[in-house]
Motif scaffolding. Structure first.
Motif, PDB file in Angstrom:
ATOM      1  N   ASN A  93       2.369  16.633 -13.354  1.00 54.03           N
ATOM      2  CA  ASN A  93       2.109  15.329 -12.410  1.00 54.03           C
ATOM      3  C   ASN A  93       1.151  15.848 -11.433  1.00 54.03           C
ATOM      4  O   ASN A  93       1.664  15.953 -10.184  1.00 54.03           O
ATOM      5  CB  ASN A  93       3.270  14.819 -12.026  1.00 54.03           C
ATOM      6  N   ARG A  94       0.023  16.449 -11.646  1.00 55.28           N
ATOM      7  CA  ARG A  94      -0.737  17.116 -10.436  1.00 55.28           C
ATOM      8  C   ARG A  94      -2.255  17.283 -11.368  1.00 55.28           C
ATOM      9  O   ARG A  94      -2.468  17.578 -12.368  1.00 55.28           O
ATOM     10  CB  ARG A  94      -0.388  18.165  -9.752  1.00 55.28           C
ATOM     11  N   SER A  95      -3.179  17.342 -10.250  1.00 60.04           N
ATOM     12  CA  SER A  95      -4.661  17.728 -10.487  1.00 60.04           C
ATOM     13  C   SER A  95      -5.115  18.292  -9.259  1.00 60.04           C
ATOM     14  O   SER A  95      -4.697  18.327  -8.215  1.00 60.04           O
ATOM     15  CB  SER A  95      -5.203  16.248 -11.160  1.00 60.04           C
ATOM     16  N   VAL A 149     -10.534  14.354  -8.314  1.00 63.68           N
ATOM     17  CA  VAL A 149     -10.666  12.930  -7.670  1.00 63.68           C
ATOM     18  C   VAL A 149     -12.409  12.975  -7.309  1.00 63.68           C
ATOM     19  O   VAL A 149     -12.766  11.710  -7.269  1.00 63.68           O
ATOM     20  CB  VAL A 149      -9.892  12.555  -6.714  1.00 63.68           C
ATOM     21  N   ALA A 150     -12.932  13.754  -6.616  1.00 59.07           N
ATOM     22  CA  ALA A 150     -14.196  13.803  -6.235  1.00 59.07           C
ATOM     23  C   ALA A 150     -15.200  13.343  -7.324  1.00 59.07           C
ATOM     24  O   ALA A 150     -16.127  12.602  -7.390  1.00 59.07           O
ATOM     25  CB  ALA A 150     -14.614  15.016  -5.469  1.00 59.07           C
ATOM     26  N   LEU A 151     -14.766  14.189  -8.588  1.00 61.89           N
ATOM     27  CA  LEU A 151     -15.728  13.877  -9.863  1.00 61.89           C
ATOM     28  C   LEU A 151     -15.238  12.407 -10.413  1.00 61.89           C
ATOM     29  O   LEU A 151     -16.201  11.843 -10.945  1.00 61.89           O
ATOM     30  CB  LEU A 151     -15.065  14.990 -10.717  1.00 61.89           C
ATOM     31  N   LEU A 152     -14.190  12.056 -10.184  1.00 62.02           N
ATOM     32  CA  LEU A 152     -13.806  10.716 -10.609  1.00 62.02           C
ATOM     33  C   LEU A 152     -14.726   9.862  -9.946  1.00 62.02           C
ATOM     34  O   LEU A 152     -15.246   8.820 -10.513  1.00 62.02           O
ATOM     35  CB  LEU A 152     -12.290  10.341 -10.785  1.00 62.02           C
ATOM     36  N   MET A 153     -14.855   9.953  -8.566  1.00 59.46           N
ATOM     37  CA  MET A 153     -15.421   8.879  -7.838  1.00 59.46           C
ATOM     38  C   MET A 153     -17.164   9.043  -8.110  1.00 59.46           C
ATOM     39  O   MET A 153     -17.988   8.143  -7.626  1.00 59.46           O
ATOM     40  CB  MET A 153     -15.219   9.136  -6.555  1.00 59.46           C
ATOM     41  N   GLU A 154     -17.736   9.987  -8.902  1.00 66.50           N
ATOM     42  CA  GLU A 154     -18.975  10.219  -9.123  1.00 66.50           C
ATOM     43  C   GLU A 154     -19.218   9.524 -10.707  1.00 66.50           C
ATOM     44  O   GLU A 154     -20.356   9.708 -11.163  1.00 66.50           O
ATOM     45  CB  GLU A 154     -19.363  11.303  -9.350  1.00 66.50           C
ATOM     46  N   TYR A 155     -18.178   9.105 -11.298  1.00 66.00           N
ATOM     47  CA  TYR A 155     -18.164   8.579 -12.728  1.00 66.00           C
ATOM     48  C   TYR A 155     -18.286   7.242 -12.582  1.00 66.00           C
ATOM     49  O   TYR A 155     -17.644   6.304 -12.157  1.00 66.00           O
ATOM     50  CB  TYR A 155     -16.790   8.908 -13.306  1.00 66.00           C
ATOM     51  N   GLN A 177      -8.025  25.941  -3.302  1.00 67.83           N
ATOM     52  CA  GLN A 177      -8.404  24.457  -3.646  1.00 67.83           C
ATOM     53  C   GLN A 177      -7.143  23.912  -3.320  1.00 67.83           C
ATOM     54  O   GLN A 177      -5.913  24.429  -3.276  1.00 67.83           O
ATOM     55  CB  GLN A 177      -9.170  24.398  -5.053  1.00 67.83           C
ATOM     56  N   LEU A 178      -7.316  22.549  -3.089  1.00 61.58           N
ATOM     57  CA  LEU A 178      -6.109  21.553  -2.873  1.00 61.58           C
ATOM     58  C   LEU A 178      -5.946  20.897  -4.203  1.00 61.58           C
ATOM     59  O   LEU A 178      -6.663  20.548  -5.143  1.00 61.58           O
ATOM     60  CB  LEU A 178      -6.276  20.867  -1.766  1.00 61.58           C
ATOM     61  N   TYR A 179      -4.633  20.365  -4.461  1.00 62.00           N
ATOM     62  CA  TYR A 179      -3.984  19.798  -5.564  1.00 62.00           C
ATOM     63  C   TYR A 179      -3.578  18.516  -4.766  1.00 62.00           C
ATOM     64  O   TYR A 179      -2.904  18.616  -3.556  1.00 62.00           O
ATOM     65  CB  TYR A 179      -3.263  20.440  -6.423  1.00 62.00           C
ATOM     66  N   GLU A 231     -11.343  17.757   3.014  1.00 63.60           N
ATOM     67  CA  GLU A 231     -10.739  18.997   3.215  1.00 63.60           C
ATOM     68  C   GLU A 231     -10.895  20.077   2.171  1.00 63.60           C
ATOM     69  O   GLU A 231     -10.995  21.086   2.439  1.00 63.60           O
ATOM     70  CB  GLU A 231      -9.286  18.662   3.670  1.00 63.60           C
ATOM     71  N   ASP A 232     -10.579  19.551   0.873  1.00 64.60           N
ATOM     72  CA  ASP A 232     -10.653  20.301  -0.281  1.00 64.60           C
ATOM     73  C   ASP A 232     -12.180  21.020  -0.372  1.00 64.60           C
ATOM     74  O   ASP A 232     -12.225  22.089  -0.602  1.00 64.60           O
ATOM     75  CB  ASP A 232     -10.414  19.741  -1.263  1.00 64.60           C
ATOM     76  N   ARG A 233     -13.072  19.971  -0.015  1.00 64.03           N
ATOM     77  CA  ARG A 233     -14.210  20.547  -0.148  1.00 64.03           C
ATOM     78  C   ARG A 233     -14.761  21.673   0.648  1.00 64.03           C
ATOM     79  O   ARG A 233     -15.424  22.624   0.385  1.00 64.03           O
ATOM     80  CB  ARG A 233     -15.348  19.179   0.001  1.00 64.03           C
ATOM     81  N   ARG A 234     -14.268  21.557   1.955  1.00 64.15           N
ATOM     82  CA  ARG A 234     -14.476  22.716   3.034  1.00 64.15           C
ATOM     83  C   ARG A 234     -13.691  23.914   2.692  1.00 64.15           C
ATOM     84  O   ARG A 234     -14.183  24.935   2.809  1.00 64.15           O
ATOM     85  CB  ARG A 234     -14.104  22.289   4.449  1.00 64.15           C
TER      86      ARG A 234
END
Length: 307
Positions: free
Chosen positions: A213-215, A220-226, A174-176, A162-165
């Motif tokens: 307390n947010r990002s 998170v998408a970048l974390l999953m590429e890490y 963008q979403l947080y 959803e955020d990517r779209r």
């Protein structure tokens, strides 16, 4: 202990931090750079380690990444691991300009997300002579998949899509999402652990008011590429201390031990802290003291002893 407000440039952004001078130093001293994990600001736990290092005769520099805390950066609360690694390198370049720093004795310390960063840094930057990697993130995708569980991970992936779209459009929006949640079964968060929410809420109230307390969801998408795996084989001689917490199911101690075993350097050491969780290394000062003692002894032995 005295500390100095400092700032330096990193890729066009002003990064701000604290420099802790080595106690009793006569001439240039060894120096360690410290930065934090997910959403951390410089006040979170790191000054405790910096003070220990400085008291042992080692300069210490603690800083906020771009987009966090007191550092600049327009995309607030956006966590790009490679930008953070570049900020570490910019901090190294900054300390190299100081007369009180011995450029041949530089080390880096990291915890959680940055515990992974320092493994990468030691592989790509020859200025780094020694590292301490504490409860590190090893594989972001496997980490997210395991801690969220099957149903939770489906929801997380849907939010990422959803955020990517949304970001692909022209709205500039963008979403947080929350760093952590007290009710992870009701609210999607990056790290779905009630104890993480509670610990960081307490730290925000007591010592780190700049913590949020947010990002961004893109974080998170970048974390999953890490994944630190491709860099471990390059650690041929770098002294590496890895500190793991027994039973850590947040950054997954089995992945940490597997990563440690892949490091070819003969100058490596693994310390597993018994009866310790990921979050008690923030909330329990006794356990923090043990970890800081291991880290201090390692840096003294590898950077300061006999020099």
């Amino acid at each position: 202990m005295t500390r100095e407000d400092i700032e330096f440039d990193s890729c066009g952004e002003t990064i701000r931090g604290w420099f802790y001078p080595a106690s009793g130093a006569e001439g240039p001293a060894p120096t360690v750079i410290l930065a934090g994990g997910w959403c951390y600001v410089r006040e979170l736990v790191m000054p405790y380690y910096a003070e220990r290092f400085a008291a042992a005769g080692i300069n210490a520099l603690v800083f906020d990444y771009r987009n966090l805390g007191v550092s600049d950066g327009g995309n607030r609360q956006h966590l790009d691991p490679w930008a953070q690694i570049r900020d570490y390198q910019s901090a190294l370049s900054y300390v190299e300009t100081r007369a009180d720093v011995d450029n041949d004795r530089l080390g880096v310390w990291g915890i959680s997300y940055s515990g992974g960063h320092v493994l990468i840094l030691a592989a790509i930057d020859p200025r780094i002579k020694v590292i301490v990697s504490q409860i590190p993130v090893i594989d972001g995708y496997r980490n997210m998949r395991r801690v969220h569980g099957t149903v939770g991970f489906r929801k997380l992936l849907s939010l990422v899509e959803e955020d990517r779209r949304l970001r692909a459009g022209s709205s500039g929006k963008q979403l947080y999402l929350a760093h952590a949640s007290a009710v992870p079964h009701e609210e999607i968060s990056a790290w779905p652990f009630p104890e993480t929410y509670e610990t960081f809420a307490a730290l925000k109230a007591s010592e780190a008011p700049g913590y949020e307390n947010r990002s961004t969801v893109e974080s998170v998408a970048l974390l999953m590429e890490y994944h630190v795996g491709p860099f471990l084989g390059r650690l041929l001689q770098t002294p590496v201390l890895m500190i793991a917490a027994e039973g850590d199911d947040l950054t997954l101690w089995d992945l940490e031990i597997d990563a440690f075993n892949e490091i070819p350097s003969p100058a490596k050491r693994l310390e597993i802290l018994p009866h310790t969780t990921h979050m008690t290394l923030y909330s329990d000062r006794g356990k923090l003291e043990v970890a800081a003692g291991h880290a201090t002894e390692w840096f003294v032995t590898q950077l300061a002893a006999g020099k």
